[in-house]
Design an enzyme around this catalytic site. Sequence first.
Site, PDB file in Angstrom:
ATOM      1  N   ASN A  21       0.833  -1.212   0.000  1.00 50.51           N
ATOM      2  CA  ASN A  21       0.000   0.000   0.000  1.00 50.51           C
ATOM      3  C   ASN A  21       0.861   1.252   0.000  1.00 50.51           C
ATOM      4  O   ASN A  21       0.595   2.214  -0.734  1.00 50.51           O
ATOM      5  CB  ASN A  21      -0.916   0.012   1.223  1.00 50.51           C
ATOM      6  CG  ASN A  21      -2.075  -0.952   1.117  1.00 50.51           C
ATOM      7  OD1 ASN A  21      -2.325  -1.517   0.060  1.00 50.51           O
ATOM      8  ND2 ASN A  21      -2.801  -1.141   2.202  1.00 50.51           N
TER       9      ASN A  21
ATOM     10  N   HIS B 225     -14.939   3.325 -15.749  1.00 52.76           N
ATOM     11  CA  HIS B 225     -14.787   2.553 -14.509  1.00 52.76           C
ATOM     12  C   HIS B 225     -16.047   1.777 -14.163  1.00 52.76           C
ATOM     13  O   HIS B 225     -16.063   1.001 -13.206  1.00 52.76           O
ATOM     14  CB  HIS B 225     -14.415   3.521 -13.369  1.00 52.76           C
ATOM     15  CG  HIS B 225     -14.042   2.864 -12.086  1.00 52.76           C
ATOM     16  ND1 HIS B 225     -14.837   2.931 -10.950  1.00 52.76           N
ATOM     17  CD2 HIS B 225     -12.966   2.116 -11.738  1.00 52.76           C
ATOM     18  CE1 HIS B 225     -14.257   2.272  -9.961  1.00 52.76           C
ATOM     19  NE2 HIS B 225     -13.119   1.764 -10.405  1.00 52.76           N
TER      20      HIS B 225
END
Length: 699
Positions: A49, A433
């Site tokens: 991350n 998306h």
Amino acid sequence: MKKNFSNNSEYINRELSWIEFNKRVLNVSENPDTPLFERLKFVAITSSNFDEFFMVRVGSLNDQVNAGFNQKDPSGMTPLEQIENIFIYAKKLIDRQYKAFNDIQKELLGHNLKFASVEELSEEQRDYLQRYYIEKVYPVLTPILVDKRIQSPLVFNKSLNVGVLLENEKHEKFFGTVQVPSVLGRLVEVPGEGDMREFVSLEEIIKLNLEALFSGHRVVSSSCYRITRNADLTLDEEGAEDLLETIEESIKLRKWGAVVKLEVESGVDEELRSQLVDLFELSGDYVVDINGYIDLSFLMKFTGMQGYEQFKYKREEFQMHRAFKSDEDIFRIISKEDVLLHHPFESFDPVLKLVESAAKDKNVLAIKQVLYRVSGNSPIVDALVKAAESGKQVTVLVELKARFDEENNINWARRLEKAGCHVIYGIVGLKTHCKILLVVRMEETGIKRYVHLGTGNYNDDTAKLYTDIGYFTCNPQYGSDASRLFNMLSGHSKLENMYKLSSAPIDMRRKFERLIDREISNAQAGKKSRIACKLNSLVDYKMIKKLYEASNAGVKVDLVIRGICCLVPNIKDQSENITVRSIVGRYLEHSRIYYFYNDGDEEVFISSADWMTRNLDRRVELLVPVEDEESVEKLKNIIEINLKDNVNAKSMSSDGRYMKFKGGDKTLDSQKYFQERSVKENSIDKKLFKPKYSGINIG
């Protein structure tokens, strides 16, 4: 009197909110109730991350600083101030991450697993490592000595390296570097005594042999280091003659972006540290000292070892939704009723089956689908290829700009084109998306359209790891909307007169604003009002202002937000009616559900979009109303159980920190609840089934 929401203190900085999210990811590894290997996984996820965060978010801020951009964000910080704060908070969290890893190592020792240092090894073990080095490591190493002819060695983004301070016979000092080869495993198991399994890192083996590797020089000091480069790609789509080639070129540039972070081992020699800082043109603030192995993402592979199932989550059997359990034709099943799936607790297989059945069915005329991120060996792509090769009309929008999946998507696009699919790449300036699949079929009564709409990608791998919603329908109004959307994407026609769906960037923002305004009006009229939403991120400041307005009007607002939240809850005369909680558990919470009480005539939506400016203004997204009674109750129950979770959930306080829930006689793990509920519900005969969800308690 209408309150003016312009005070900077009313917004939490996006980047610091993300670091708080990564802290919640790390919390899972700190929880002794989490199985040991799963704790290691969450340590690894924390590292991965951070890598993406620095490459994209810090990279973008760095560009702003270099461009002389000093405008403050809504939280009141300039780009440079944001970077400074990011490093302060990130360094603290990284120290905590390594403490968590060290604590786990101590527990692993009790189970005969050891991350060993070279100093702890016996003579026999060191001899084994020397043979391993000569036979497998040395042949792939490339030592580089930096002198006047080589000013800047080629150091790749995220590669692990050993930096060496060297001295020749004339007592002249040089900097040398060697990349730790990624083609070899990061850990090498050495033969141990008894039941103990010992592992040594590849970089330690290389360090043992530096004198021989840089023969003719004395090694003064050495240290592992790693750089993170700016990978925030900017594309000139307007000027691109071939979008595929343009993106391929930009992917190559990722390796050479400006360095935004340098990691070095704690205790590194100051002269060597100075060499590294100068080499990558950084200030000391951009250097992170690491007390242990640099880049703990390798732990993900370590946890894949066989024979340690007691250290892993119990393998769950994901349930087939009862509607799809029969051998009945999938088109007949969807014709009879709308079906809503809750992944991963309910299997993703019906989605695959719809595409595969459509590819084979002689009555199917066309298949249209949006692909954002797909798996490495995608059965969906295989089915689309077969459909095109059999003569069906197949249209696939492949989003080439899906960050860090660009190369994968380019390969899929070329394969689909070769098979005869009509491949499109969306609209210039926008990412596509939305998650939608349309199957057009000729039946006795005429053309019929089958639609699947979802909150997650058409990726059969992540469908086992992410919580998402999938919705099947053959309602003709949804089918008509789906056709119009694909016509807009392929023909750049105007998207208007939609029956059911709302889309970004066209009208989704206005739709959300109208829904919130209606709750405000109801509250002001003394009627019951409620907003409850489950999403991944809340960043858009216009939406935040609208929620503050709703709170001030007396609307109860409950938000379940996994990641970034820039809204500040529980502030008098601002957000006292708003609660925010985050759930981080075994599965990645990814579904987006939006609920509005509407004076008892409830409306529930699923969406591909979060409340982020990019989703509402710069992406093609869909907001899908769910109308059949059973599916509505199921979605309401998902939100209700999320709001009752006191195991994986943390509550956000007004200072932006997240606190674990205290007290309470009963514990509720929402993910475990949904897994158990899925088993129970999908074993019931469809004819006997009646919805038994309690719904949201408006009170």
